[in-house]
Design a protein around this motif. Structure first.
Motif, PDB file in Angstrom:
ATOM      1  N   GLU A  43       0.834  -1.205   0.000  1.00 60.46           N
ATOM      2  CA  GLU A  43       0.000   0.000   0.000  1.00 60.46           C
ATOM      3  C   GLU A  43       0.869   1.256   0.000  1.00 60.46           C
ATOM      4  O   GLU A  43       0.537   2.258  -0.645  1.00 60.46           O
ATOM      5  CB  GLU A  43      -0.929  -0.008   1.210  1.00 60.46           C
ATOM      6  N   GLU A  66       3.813   1.508  -1.389  1.00 61.35           N
ATOM      7  CA  GLU A  66       4.302   1.633  -2.762  1.00 61.35           C
ATOM      8  C   GLU A  66       3.222   2.248  -3.664  1.00 61.35           C
ATOM      9  O   GLU A  66       3.520   3.081  -4.526  1.00 61.35           O
ATOM     10  CB  GLU A  66       4.730   0.267  -3.290  1.00 61.35           C
ATOM     11  N   ALA A  67       1.980   1.846  -3.441  1.00 59.24           N
ATOM     12  CA  ALA A  67       0.889   2.384  -4.248  1.00 59.24           C
ATOM     13  C   ALA A  67       0.689   3.879  -3.967  1.00 59.24           C
ATOM     14  O   ALA A  67       0.456   4.667  -4.892  1.00 59.24           O
ATOM     15  CB  ALA A  67      -0.398   1.608  -3.963  1.00 59.24           C
ATOM     16  N   LEU A  68       0.767   4.261  -2.695  1.00 54.92           N
ATOM     17  CA  LEU A  68       0.640   5.677  -2.358  1.00 54.92           C
ATOM     18  C   LEU A  68       1.758   6.497  -3.009  1.00 54.92           C
ATOM     19  O   LEU A  68       1.518   7.581  -3.544  1.00 54.92           O
ATOM     20  CB  LEU A  68       0.679   5.869  -0.838  1.00 54.92           C
ATOM     21  N   ALA A  70       3.414   5.775  -5.682  1.00 54.60           N
ATOM     22  CA  ALA A  70       3.180   5.817  -7.127  1.00 54.60           C
ATOM     23  C   ALA A  70       2.144   6.882  -7.488  1.00 54.60           C
ATOM     24  O   ALA A  70       2.189   7.462  -8.580  1.00 54.60           O
ATOM     25  CB  ALA A  70       2.725   4.450  -7.626  1.00 54.60           C
ATOM     26  N   ARG A  71       1.210   7.157  -6.558  1.00 55.60           N
ATOM     27  CA  ARG A  71       0.201   8.185  -6.800  1.00 55.60           C
ATOM     28  C   ARG A  71       0.686   9.569  -6.367  1.00 55.60           C
ATOM     29  O   ARG A  71      -0.059  10.550  -6.450  1.00 55.60           O
ATOM     30  CB  ARG A  71      -1.092   7.840  -6.048  1.00 55.60           C
ATOM     31  N   GLY A  72       1.920   9.657  -5.867  1.00 55.61           N
ATOM     32  CA  GLY A  72       2.487  10.943  -5.484  1.00 55.61           C
ATOM     33  C   GLY A  72       2.254  11.332  -4.043  1.00 55.61           C
ATOM     34  O   GLY A  72       2.592  12.458  -3.645  1.00 55.61           O
ATOM     35  N   ASP A  73       1.699  10.435  -3.219  1.00 59.44           N
ATOM     36  CA  ASP A  73       1.467  10.739  -1.802  1.00 59.44           C
ATOM     37  C   ASP A  73       2.676  10.259  -0.995  1.00 59.44           C
ATOM     38  O   ASP A  73       2.628   9.229  -0.320  1.00 59.44           O
ATOM     39  CB  ASP A  73       0.188  10.058  -1.317  1.00 59.44           C
ATOM     40  N   HIS A  97      11.250  11.932  -3.896  1.00 54.98           N
ATOM     41  CA  HIS A  97      10.070  12.541  -4.528  1.00 54.98           C
ATOM     42  C   HIS A  97       9.780  13.911  -3.922  1.00 54.98           C
ATOM     43  O   HIS A  97       9.497  14.873  -4.659  1.00 54.98           O
ATOM     44  CB  HIS A  97       8.862  11.620  -4.342  1.00 54.98           C
TER      45      HIS A  97
END
Length: 431
Positions: free
Chosen positions: A359, A361-363, A365-368, A399
């Motif tokens: 999760e 990693e997913a955040l 990837a969405r820029g969070d 990032h």
């Protein structure tokens, strides 16, 4: 109201004057005459020498280890005598060299709150030494270089007691120069003051409005210091504007010249602080949470200032806590020594570290990136050495640096320190 041409000049100053990079000092090789009879020796905070018919007046003395350099540069222009040393605040980068620059004739002048300010610094000296290295990693090498350059000097970090103190206003006379000292307690410290030279309409303010000018001030330092308050800060701006200085000399870089431009810069700074202050109070009265207020904090285009030192969002959160304290009224657990990180780790353990990292990693990837950091930290707390979580931590900090986190000296310094920490962890795992 400043003219459009003057406002455009303020915008140019914001864009062209150095930002956060100016806080990593480049030392002058000879004293720089920044105004007639006023010489600068740049440093952690610049030291200034006022040349008079009776010798010299020193304003701020730097850290003790860099004072031999200031002394060397100033002595080449005016070796003394030194009737007065004045410090514009009691922080260590202002008072550290008093003992090395004073002569038998010297009187050290400071505000009456100076001893209390120095005492506060001393109480947390070990804490500050630990935290500061995140932002000043090159400091040991710089100290060693100065020691090599001035082998005969015997530098020490002074903790000076003022010979003369005042409450609100004091007048000094050094030869042909009139000097007025004005208490300005809404700066970085409770003993902050303005050095006003009425004959020249020149004000030496050092870091009163922040060491970067015109940049948004820091009302809460990441290194750890007492809160600074917006209402006294704005009162200082008002007092400074009432003097109508033609030259404003700050703690970094060259002076701001011209009465209209100085006033427009001060007005812009005051307007920016007032805007954030008033919007924060309005949001609090609407029932908004500190994090929501941080996310919404911004400045209108006409109040744009640099954010190379303080940040608008940080100020909004600071104002929230200054008015309400640390209890957020969100959870009873806030009243007790229950570290949220412990319960987050427990939840990560129950959910499984792999699922939490996925999760995160997913955040990311969405820029969070902040959300990804929270989850990765929870996973690492329950699965120490988790390579995927370490890569998330590295990626999240990189990032943030690439998306606005490199503007502020304090934010950039923290992000770079953490990115390097996690880069080493990832490389170590790769081996």
């Amino acid at each position: 109201m400043a003219s459009r041409a003057i406002e455009a000049e303020v915008d140019r100053l914001i864009d062209e004057r150095p930002g956060r990079e100016l806080l990593d000092p480049v030392y002058d090789e000879k004293a720089v005459e920044v105004a007639p009879g006023i010489f600068r020796s740049a440093g952690t905070t610049a030291s200034y020498m006022l040349v008079t018919s009776a010798g010299r007046v020193i304003v701020n003395t730097g850290m003790g280890w860099e004072t031999p350099h200031h002394k060397h540069l100033f002595d080449a222009v005016c070796p003394g005598p030194t009737p007065y040393i004045v410090t514009t605040q009691g922080h260590v980068d202002h008072v550290g060299g008093v003992g090395q620059l004073r002569g038998p004739e010297t009187r050290y002048v400071a505000h009456a709150n100076n001893p209390a300010c120095q005492a506060d610094d001393k109480r947390l000296v070990r804490f500050r030494a630990r935290t500061a290295m995140r932002w000043f990693p090159h400091l040991p090498a710089r100290i060693a270089a100065f020691a090599k350059r001035y082998p005969d000097a015997k530098p020490f970090q002074d903790e000076p007691t003022p010979d003369v103190m005042f409450d609100d206003r004091m007048r000094l006379r050094a030869g042909d120069l009139d000097i007025e000292l004005l208490h300005a307690p809404g700066g970085e410290t409770i003993d902050s003051l303005i050095v006003w030279l009425p004959q020249r309409r020149t004000a030496i303010v050092s870091n009163l409005f922040g060491p970067l000018f015109p940049h948004f001030p820091n009302f809460n330092t990441l290194r750890g210091d007492k809160y600074r308050f917006p209402v006294p800060y704005m009162a200082n701006v008002d007092r400074m504007r009432a003097l109508a200085p033609a030259t404003l000399i700050t703690g970094r870089h060259l002076p701001i010249e011209g009465e209209e431009l100085v006033d427009a810069c001060l007005a812009r700074m005051r307007g920016a602080v007032e805007h954030v202050h008033e919007r924060t109070l309005a949001a609090m009265n609407e029932g908004k949470d500190a994090y929501e207020i941080m996310r919404e904090a911004s400045l209108p285009a006409e109040l744009r200032v640099g954010q190379g030192y303080g940040k608008v969002a940080w100020a909004a959160r600071t104002f929230f806590e200054e008015y309400t304290g640390w209890f957020r009224r969100r959870s009873t657990a806030e009243l007790y020594g229950c570290d949220p990180a412990d319960t987050e780790a427990l939840l990560a353990r129950l959910a499984g570290a792999d699922a939490v990292v996925a999760e995160a990693e997913a955040l990311l990837a969405r820029g969070d990136a902040p959300g990804a950091i929270r989850l990765a930290e929870a996973a690492l707390a329950t699965s120490e050495g988790n390579a995927r979580a370490a890569r998330v931590m590295l990626g999240a900090h990189e990032h943030l640096l690439a998306n606005g986190g490199d503007e502020s000296f304090w934010e950039s310094g923290w992000l770079r320190h953490e990115a390097e920490r996690w880069r080493r962890a990832v490389e170590s795992d790769g081996r």
